[in-house]
Design an enzyme around this catalytic site. Sequence first.
Site, mmCIF file in Angstrom:
data_model
loop_
_atom_site.group_PDB
_atom_site.id
_atom_site.type_symbol
_atom_site.label_atom_id
_atom_site.label_comp_id
_atom_site.label_asym_id
_atom_site.label_seq_id
_atom_site.Cartn_x
_atom_site.Cartn_y
_atom_site.Cartn_z
ATOM 1 N N HIS A 14 0.570 18.307 1.277
ATOM 2 C CA HIS A 14 -0.627 17.460 1.051
ATOM 3 C C HIS A 14 -0.250 16.019 1.370
ATOM 4 O O HIS A 14 0.457 15.373 0.591
ATOM 5 C CB HIS A 14 -1.097 17.574 -0.406
ATOM 6 N N HIS A 16 -1.554 12.135 3.351
ATOM 7 C CA HIS A 16 -2.517 11.261 4.036
ATOM 8 C C HIS A 16 -1.759 10.372 5.014
ATOM 9 O O HIS A 16 -0.860 9.629 4.603
ATOM 10 C CB HIS A 16 -3.251 10.373 3.024
ATOM 11 N N LEU A 17 -2.131 10.456 6.283
ATOM 12 C CA LEU A 17 -1.466 9.616 7.293
ATOM 13 C C LEU A 17 -2.372 8.542 7.863
ATOM 14 O O LEU A 17 -1.892 7.671 8.602
ATOM 15 C CB LEU A 17 -0.933 10.485 8.445
ATOM 16 N N ARG A 18 -3.699 8.616 7.590
ATOM 17 C CA ARG A 18 -4.664 7.651 8.170
ATOM 18 C C ARG A 18 -4.621 7.695 9.700
ATOM 19 O O ARG A 18 -4.235 8.693 10.284
ATOM 20 C CB ARG A 18 -4.406 6.219 7.664
ATOM 21 N N ASN A 42 -9.476 13.096 5.447
ATOM 22 C CA ASN A 42 -10.461 12.112 4.949
ATOM 23 C C ASN A 42 -10.365 10.776 5.682
ATOM 24 O O ASN A 42 -10.184 9.726 5.080
ATOM 25 C CB ASN A 42 -10.343 11.929 3.423
ATOM 26 N N LYS A 100 -10.451 21.527 3.732
ATOM 27 C CA LYS A 100 -10.353 20.758 2.485
ATOM 28 C C LYS A 100 -11.726 20.541 1.880
ATOM 29 O O LYS A 100 -12.637 20.055 2.548
ATOM 30 C CB LYS A 100 -9.705 19.393 2.785
ATOM 31 N N HIS A 137 -9.858 19.550 -3.903
ATOM 32 C CA HIS A 137 -9.696 18.409 -4.818
ATOM 33 C C HIS A 137 -10.491 18.777 -6.062
ATOM 34 O O HIS A 137 -11.717 18.724 -6.062
ATOM 35 C CB HIS A 137 -10.217 17.112 -4.181
ATOM 36 N N HIS A 175 -2.903 18.861 -5.962
ATOM 37 C CA HIS A 175 -2.389 17.844 -6.892
ATOM 38 C C HIS A 175 -2.859 18.045 -8.329
ATOM 39 O O HIS A 175 -3.542 17.201 -8.893
ATOM 40 C CB HIS A 175 -2.710 16.423 -6.416
ATOM 41 N N LEU A 220 -5.911 9.379 -7.726
ATOM 42 C CA LEU A 220 -6.835 10.397 -8.206
ATOM 43 C C LEU A 220 -6.326 11.774 -7.784
ATOM 44 O O LEU A 220 -5.948 11.930 -6.623
ATOM 45 C CB LEU A 220 -8.236 10.156 -7.631
ATOM 46 N N ASP A 248 0.711 14.046 -1.776
ATOM 47 C CA ASP A 248 -0.500 13.208 -1.807
ATOM 48 C C ASP A 248 -0.140 11.750 -1.528
ATOM 49 O O ASP A 248 -0.833 10.838 -1.994
ATOM 50 C CB ASP A 248 -1.239 13.345 -3.151
ATOM 51 N N HIS A 252 -2.352 2.643 1.025
ATOM 52 C CA HIS A 252 -3.385 1.601 1.045
ATOM 53 C C HIS A 252 -2.620 0.287 1.085
ATOM 54 O O HIS A 252 -1.564 0.165 0.448
ATOM 55 C CB HIS A 252 -4.223 1.620 -0.235
ATOM 56 N N ALA A 264 -7.517 4.125 -4.882
ATOM 57 C CA ALA A 264 -6.658 5.148 -5.499
ATOM 58 C C ALA A 264 -5.645 5.639 -4.484
ATOM 59 O O ALA A 264 -6.007 5.985 -3.362
ATOM 60 C CB ALA A 264 -7.519 6.308 -5.974
HETATM 61 O O1 DOR Z 1 -5.181 8.901 -5.002
HETATM 62 C C1 DOR Z 1 -5.735 9.445 -4.065
HETATM 63 N N1 DOR Z 1 -5.733 8.889 -2.832
HETATM 64 N N2 DOR Z 1 -6.336 10.609 -4.269
HETATM 65 C C2 DOR Z 1 -7.080 11.191 -3.316
HETATM 66 O O2 DOR Z 1 -7.636 12.232 -3.576
HETATM 67 C C3 DOR Z 1 -7.280 10.536 -2.001
HETATM 68 C C4 DOR Z 1 -6.190 9.618 -1.706
HETATM 69 C C5 DOR Z 1 -6.495 8.696 -0.548
HETATM 70 O O3 DOR Z 1 -6.964 9.173 0.495
HETATM 71 O O4 DOR Z 1 -6.249 7.502 -0.663
HETATM 72 ZN ZN ZN Z 2 -4.960 13.561 -1.293
#
Ligand code: DOR
Ligand code: ZN
Length: 349
Positions: A14, A16-18, A42, A100, A137, A175, A220, A248, A252, A264
Site C-alpha cells: 500500500h 502513494h507515489l503521486r 488517488n 481500490k 479504505h 491499514h 487516516l 501507506d 505531502h 493526512a
Molecule cells: O493518511 C492518509 N493519506 N490516508 C489515506 O487514506 C490517504 C493518504 C494520502 O493519499 O495522502
Molecule cells: Zn493510503
Amino acid sequence: MTDTLTMTRPDDWHLHLRDGDMLRAVAPETARDFGRAIIMPNLVPPVVTGAQAGAYRDRILASLPQDTKFQPLMTLYLTETTNPADVVAAHRDGLVSAVKLYPAGATTNSDSGVRDTANVMPVLEAMADAGVPLCIHGEVTDAPVDIFDREAVFIKTVLDPLRQRIPELRVISEHITTQEGVDYVMSAPENLAATITTHHLIINRNHILVGGIKPHYYCLPVAKREHHRLALRQAATSGDPRFFLGTDSAPHTDQNKLSSCGCAGVFSATNTMSCLAHVFEEENALDKLESFAALNGPAYYGLEPNPDRITLQKQPKPVSFPAQIPTHDGPVTVFDPGFDLYWSVVSNR
Ligand code: DOR
Ligand code: ZN
C-alpha cells in the site's frame, strides 16, 4: 544477540507515489529497499481505467533509473460508474493487480469514491468471479460517527454485510488501526487479509495530541488508543499470513501538513525497514519480519516472493536518516519514530 538479518526483499502492499515532480522525488525512496509496491490510484483526477493505470505505471518507471528492478503493481480507483467488464479486462491483461474502494469523502482525493456500496455491486460481483482483489479504505464517513470509531463502525455496517453478500470476493482491509480490525480478519476465511502500516505499530493517538499537536503524525485512519497499537503489533509479529506490510507512505509537502487544515499522511518510505526491524526486535519476533514484509503479501496476491534478498544490520550507534526529502514543491518530512534507530539496510541493489 542477532545483529544481522538477511531476508527476502520486501514489498510494500500500500503506497502513494503521486505524480510529476513529487513522484520523481519519492519513488527512489521506496525503490531502494522494496521489490514491488501496490500503487494507490488517488491522483487528481483518479486512475480509473486500465489505460490510465498503464500510463501511470510508465511514468513511475520513467522516474527511476533505467536499470531499476522495482515493479509498480497498479490499482484502479473504484467509482460508481466503473464498468465491470473494463476492470476484469484490465486485470486479465496484467495492467492492474487490484481495485481500490474509497468511501467518498473518507480521505485525500476520495471525492470520486463510493457513496453506497449497493451502487458498485455489479463490479464487485464481476471481480469476485474473476478473482480480482478489492483493497478497502475501511472508514465510514457519516458526520455523526466519531473519527476514532469510524473503522469499527465500517466493519459492522459496511464490510461485514458486503462480505456476507459476496463471500468469494478477495478483500484486503487496508491499514487497519484497531483491535476490531484485527479480530475481524482473524475470524474470517483466508480470502480476507489486512495491511498494517509501519507508523501504526509505533504511534498511538497521544503521539499526535499530547504536548502540542504533531501534524506529521496525522494520517487516516487516525492512530487510535494504545491497546489498539498493541493489537496491531501482536498481529504483525504473529506470522499469520493474513497480515502484511502496507506502509501507506503518503507524501505531502510541509506546507500542506503544517497548516490550519493539514493533509493526512505519514511519509515513511525512507526508514520503514529500520523502523520495522526495531519494532520486531522489541517484540522478540525478528524471525517474523520476513513473513510480514516479504512473504505473506505475495502469497495473498498469488505472486512469488522476490528472488533477491536484503541484509539489515544492527549498528553500534544510531543510524541517521534525512529529516526531509526535498521536492520541487517543498520539503516532505520523513516519519520520526520518536526513538533512535539502530538497524540499517546494508545491502540492497
Ligand atoms: O493518511 C492518509 N493519506 N490516508 C489515506 O487514506 C490517504 C493518504 C494520502 O493519499 O495522502
Ligand atoms: Zn493510503
